[in-house]
Design a protein around this motif. Sequence first.
Motif, short mmCIF file in Angstrom:
data_model
loop_
_atom_site.label_atom_id
_atom_site.label_comp_id
_atom_site.label_asym_id
_atom_site.label_seq_id
_atom_site.Cartn_x
_atom_site.Cartn_y
_atom_site.Cartn_z
N LEU A 15 0.84 -1.20 0.00
CA LEU A 15 0.00 0.00 0.00
C LEU A 15 0.87 1.25 0.00
O LEU A 15 0.60 2.22 -0.72
CB LEU A 15 -0.93 -0.01 1.23
CG LEU A 15 -1.91 1.15 1.35
CD1 LEU A 15 -2.94 1.11 0.24
CD2 LEU A 15 -2.61 1.13 2.71
N ALA A 18 2.62 1.68 -3.50
CA ALA A 18 1.68 2.08 -4.55
C ALA A 18 1.17 3.51 -4.31
O ALA A 18 1.04 4.30 -5.26
CB ALA A 18 0.50 1.11 -4.60
N THR A 19 0.91 3.86 -3.06
CA THR A 19 0.41 5.20 -2.76
C THR A 19 1.47 6.24 -3.08
O THR A 19 1.18 7.28 -3.68
CB THR A 19 -0.01 5.29 -1.28
OG1 THR A 19 -1.01 4.31 -1.03
CG2 THR A 19 -0.55 6.66 -0.95
N ILE A 22 1.67 6.75 -6.77
CA ILE A 22 0.57 7.59 -7.27
C ILE A 22 0.89 9.06 -7.04
O ILE A 22 0.76 9.90 -7.94
CB ILE A 22 -0.76 7.20 -6.59
CG1 ILE A 22 -1.19 5.81 -7.07
CG2 ILE A 22 -1.83 8.23 -6.86
CD1 ILE A 22 -2.37 5.24 -6.30
N LEU A 50 -11.99 19.05 -8.01
CA LEU A 50 -11.78 17.91 -7.12
C LEU A 50 -12.44 18.13 -5.76
O LEU A 50 -13.05 17.22 -5.20
CB LEU A 50 -10.28 17.68 -6.91
CG LEU A 50 -9.60 16.60 -7.74
CD1 LEU A 50 -8.14 16.51 -7.35
CD2 LEU A 50 -10.27 15.25 -7.53
N LEU B 126 -6.38 1.39 -2.75
CA LEU B 126 -5.68 2.14 -3.80
C LEU B 126 -6.65 2.88 -4.71
O LEU B 126 -6.33 3.97 -5.19
CB LEU B 126 -4.79 1.20 -4.62
CG LEU B 126 -3.53 0.75 -3.87
CD1 LEU B 126 -2.77 -0.28 -4.66
CD2 LEU B 126 -2.65 1.96 -3.57
N ASN B 129 -7.02 6.11 -3.42
CA ASN B 129 -5.85 6.98 -3.52
C ASN B 129 -5.58 7.50 -4.92
O ASN B 129 -4.69 8.33 -5.09
CB ASN B 129 -4.61 6.24 -3.01
CG ASN B 129 -4.60 6.17 -1.50
OD1 ASN B 129 -5.36 6.88 -0.85
ND2 ASN B 129 -3.77 5.31 -0.96
N LEU B 130 -6.34 7.04 -5.90
CA LEU B 130 -6.11 7.52 -7.27
C LEU B 130 -6.24 9.03 -7.36
O LEU B 130 -5.55 9.67 -8.14
CB LEU B 130 -7.10 6.86 -8.23
CG LEU B 130 -6.78 5.42 -8.62
CD1 LEU B 130 -7.84 4.89 -9.56
CD2 LEU B 130 -5.42 5.36 -9.30
N ARG B 131 -7.11 9.59 -6.55
CA ARG B 131 -7.30 11.05 -6.60
C ARG B 131 -5.99 11.78 -6.28
O ARG B 131 -5.80 12.91 -6.71
CB ARG B 131 -8.38 11.48 -5.62
CG ARG B 131 -7.92 11.42 -4.19
CD ARG B 131 -8.97 11.75 -3.18
NE ARG B 131 -8.37 11.81 -1.86
CZ ARG B 131 -7.94 10.76 -1.19
NH1 ARG B 131 -8.04 9.56 -1.69
NH2 ARG B 131 -7.39 10.91 0.01
#
Lengths: 103, 300
Positions: A15, A18-19, A22, A50, B126, B129-131
């Motif tokens: 996690l 991957a975070t 991103i 957003l 996840l 978390n894409l945002r």
Amino acid sequence: MNETVTDIYPVIFALALATFSIRLGGVLLGQRLPQSGRWARGLNALPGCLIISLVSLLVLSGGPREWLAGGIAAAVALLTRSLPLTMAAGIAAIWLLRNFVPI
Amino acid sequence: MDPTRPQDEVPRKLSQKSGDNPPQNFGKNSGKTPARAGGRISADVFRDGGMAPRAEFWLAVRDITPLALGVAIYGLAFGLLAAQATMDALDIGVMGALVFAGSSQIVVVERLVAGAGALSALVAGLALNLRLLLVTASIRDVFAGRPLWQRLLGAHMTTDENWALMLATRARGVKVGYWYLVGGGACLLVTWLASTVCGVIFAAAIPEPKALGMDFAFTAAFIAIARSLWRGRGDLWPWLTSFAVVALAVLGGLLDPSHALVLGGVLGAVVASWNRQEGKQERGQEDGPETGPETGEKAT
């Protein structure tokens, strides 16, 4: 409820990796997109869009009480432009609505 | 919004690459940040956001306090949940420091407690978390020209709360940037670690945030921040688009909420990219605000 999660660390590391990817991906993407024209206009508008998406999601996921409390918080935000006051008003409104208003 | 004060539209400068827009309209900033309301800062120091890095850092720590309180409540509740997943204080501390994305941590651990497999728990977290990809992309000027370690640190320290707070502070005309973002992030990280660890240790004594109405803290905070991000009528259609996409997805049950969030943000931005008024504003930012690019929009 006491489910034993035997080894949480692989999940934590996956996690985390991957975070972070991103987040860093956004930084690199932002750097590579054009600095003017259509892309820049879109990117400049992105934060507000957003936030609006986030607020819409949070408010609409609730019921009428959340919608009403969201409206009250919005009114306080419009009148005071104050973050702490808006937060206090929103929390107070939802607490009162949930505990004292049967809808 | 607020047509009686057309000059509202002037201080919203989200992108400050040139950084030469003098702060304006301080008078109505509700007294939250009186220290900065004094006046103008000379143009040559704007490169770093207009203040010394240290001053920016501590200003952010102060400004983010109400949001940090909300984070602390969530941290306590998350600690309680993690205790059910037999995580101890060290586990949750490591997770918080490495991941530092509270909502995804909550979702992952909640899925694990519910008996889901590690992979499906990860995917759920996840998706949420894409945002963050859009969040960090949208503040590219903050990272521009920074050394690699600062980009890495800044990326890790970016969360919804300090990102949005930085934008709101800028929208009021205060020149803040990288160190404001990092300062807010550091404060949130410390708060998140302390509160989640406390939550694990004192699991038995913790009330449910929802019972106190505290689950609404962030909803209200983001409403306040949205209000301060309003740049003028050019934002109307993009914002309506974002709202409509999310409303359709949520009320119609068409999309997973975390996907709806990303799609709403992206489609709103796409509409803005078609918008001519938005284009005028943007050019206005580069020329400096005194040219009054918003005059055409004061028709309200």
